[in-house]
Enzyme design. Structure first.
Site, mmCIF file in Angstrom:
data_model
loop_
_atom_site.group_PDB
_atom_site.id
_atom_site.type_symbol
_atom_site.label_atom_id
_atom_site.label_comp_id
_atom_site.label_asym_id
_atom_site.label_seq_id
_atom_site.Cartn_x
_atom_site.Cartn_y
_atom_site.Cartn_z
ATOM 1 C CD GLU A 128 10.483 -40.401 16.538
ATOM 2 O OE1 GLU A 128 9.594 -41.097 15.839
ATOM 3 O OE2 GLU A 128 10.489 -39.091 16.171
ATOM 4 N N GLY A 206 14.162 -32.197 22.107
ATOM 5 C CA GLY A 206 14.721 -31.363 23.540
ATOM 6 C C GLY A 206 15.453 -30.333 23.403
ATOM 7 C CB SER A 262 18.168 -23.361 16.455
ATOM 8 O OG SER A 262 18.270 -24.459 16.319
ATOM 9 C CB CYS A 400 15.949 -30.420 10.793
ATOM 10 S SG CYS A 400 17.698 -30.787 10.468
#
Length: 416
Positions: A128, A206, A262, A400
């Protein structure tokens, strides 16, 4: 067979320029993943350069081909290539050897602020890609940010992320990463959308640094003046920080490309709870890698912090986050031309996923988000923004942490 072997072992030796000052340090090219019977993807810049060298082509010939495709909407048929300036024999050979794009869009889901594309690769596997459309604050012009995937699935299994439920299915090649941006351009054009393709973020499916060589080659294609011609400052690579060594390598290979971490928790036990792979890279090692990157890039990284109700959204968590960020700013010494620009924090309210629901995760209240934000800014002086728009793709499951392709069709070839 001999020609295929030469294509595999011949090193990639670029002899033509990128944007001024935006050279990307090339990683070693992997063995060719393309079956001998299939056409080569033109967006694999190294494969195109190797092929041209073996067939008597020149850098100027490749420049002409890419210019024809990107600037003038040409095609790869032999007559169009001859009009672009290629010799007749070379144009026929190149037309037979390459395809402009081996991936295809097999589904489009609209959201209030963009589109989510279901992209089928030449292998038959699916990923996606998200297009975020927005108005420029000062000019009012339409702009597009493309959120690309770097893998099919992900091995990191973050507790709140839908992609991690797929596991690690396959690595994308550099061409498959770039083809997502190519397809985004085509979809926008087909819909009559006049949005300028302005930014590319590696925040899709990923962990980009787990596919480092392909991502590095993709960065070269994105910034190359004859291809997408994007400024490196408009490209962001996001990582969960699974490898301090890879962050350092990225700083050396592409210092002008932005880095996003992150983090989601500034204490090791809580971070390991949210990101199981964090056990392999403790916070001190991660912090040292970020400081190295800031020195090389003359810019701090963007810290992404997902807010989960009752998990990591208390004042004490804000204080831990502030101390982590303040230490990163303090680690960058003064320079003759001033200090490196400090990073900032993106606060992202949790977007619901099936993976998160199993753990009882919920988004905090708007009041709690604003209180957390105010504590960072007003108490600790940390530059922080609340990314309310991170939820704008929820209506398409494109926000997200929500990207997932639950069932993969059988692969059509041996591409990985």
């Amino acid at each position: 067979m001999l020609l295929l072997l030469l294509l595999i072992i011949q090193p990639c030796t670029p002899s033509w320029t990128l944007r001024a000052g935006e050279r990307i340090a090339l990683q070693p090219a992997a063995a060719s993943p393309y079956p001998p019977s299939s056409p080569l993807p033109l967006l694999d810049l190294c494969a195109a350069e190797r092929w041209c060298a073996l067939h008597g082509g020149k850098p100027s010939h490749l420049q002409a081909v890419y210019r024809s495709l990107f600037r003038h909407g040409g095609s790869l048929d032999a007559p169009s290539l001859q009009l672009a300036g290629l010799p007749r024999a070379l144009s026929h050979q190149l037309s037979a050897a390459f395809t402009a794009c081996a991936s295809r869009v097999v589904g489009v889901v609209e959201s209030t602020d963009g589109l989510k594309l279901l992209v089928e690769l030449a292998s038959g596997r699916r990923i996606e890609t998200v297009l975020v459309l927005h108005e420029h604050a000062s000019t009012g012009g339409r702009r597009c940010t493309v959120c690309v995937s770097s893998q099919v699935g992900c091995a990191r299994q973050c507790s709140f992320c839908a992609t991690g439920t797929m596991g690690a299915v396959a690595q994308l090649s550099a061409a498959e990463i770039l083809e997502q941006v190519w397809l985004a351009r085509e979809v926008l054009a087909a819909r009559g959308e006049r949005a300028e393709l302005r930014n590319v973020v590696f925040m899709g499916m990923g962990e980009p640094l787990d596919n480092f060589a392909a991502v590095s080659h993709a960065l070269r294609g994105l910034t190359h003046q004859s291809l997408f011609d994007l400024s490196a400052r408009r490209i962001t690579v996001s990582t969960v920080g699974a490898s301090a060594a890879r962050i350092r390598e990225l700083a050396d290979a592409a210092p002008r490309v932005r880095l996003a971490l992150s983090l989601h928790a500034a204490s090791q036990p809580l971070r390991e709870q949210l990101i199981p792979s964090a056990t392999a890279c403790a916070l001190p090692a991660l912090a040292a890698a970020l400081d190295y990157h800031a020195l090389r890039a003359a810019e701090g990284c963007m810290v992404e912090y997902l807010l989960l109700r009752g998990v990591n959204d208390a004042d004490e968590h804000a204080d831990e986050l502030a101390r982590f960020c303040a230490a990163r700013a303090a680690a960058v010494p003064p320079r003759a031309a001033g200090r490196a620009r400090p990073g900032f924090v993106n606060l992202i309210p949790y977007n619901p996923t099936a993976a998160g629901a199993l753990r009882g995760y919920e988004a905090p209240s708007e009041e709690r988000v604003r209180t957390f934000h105010a504590r960072l800014r007003e108490v600790h002086g940390i530059h922080a923004l609340i990314r309310w728009k991170s939820a704008s793709g929820q209506d398409a499951n494109g926000a997200c942490g929500q990207l997932v392709v639950e069932q993969q069709p059988a692969a059509r070839s041996q591409l990985a």
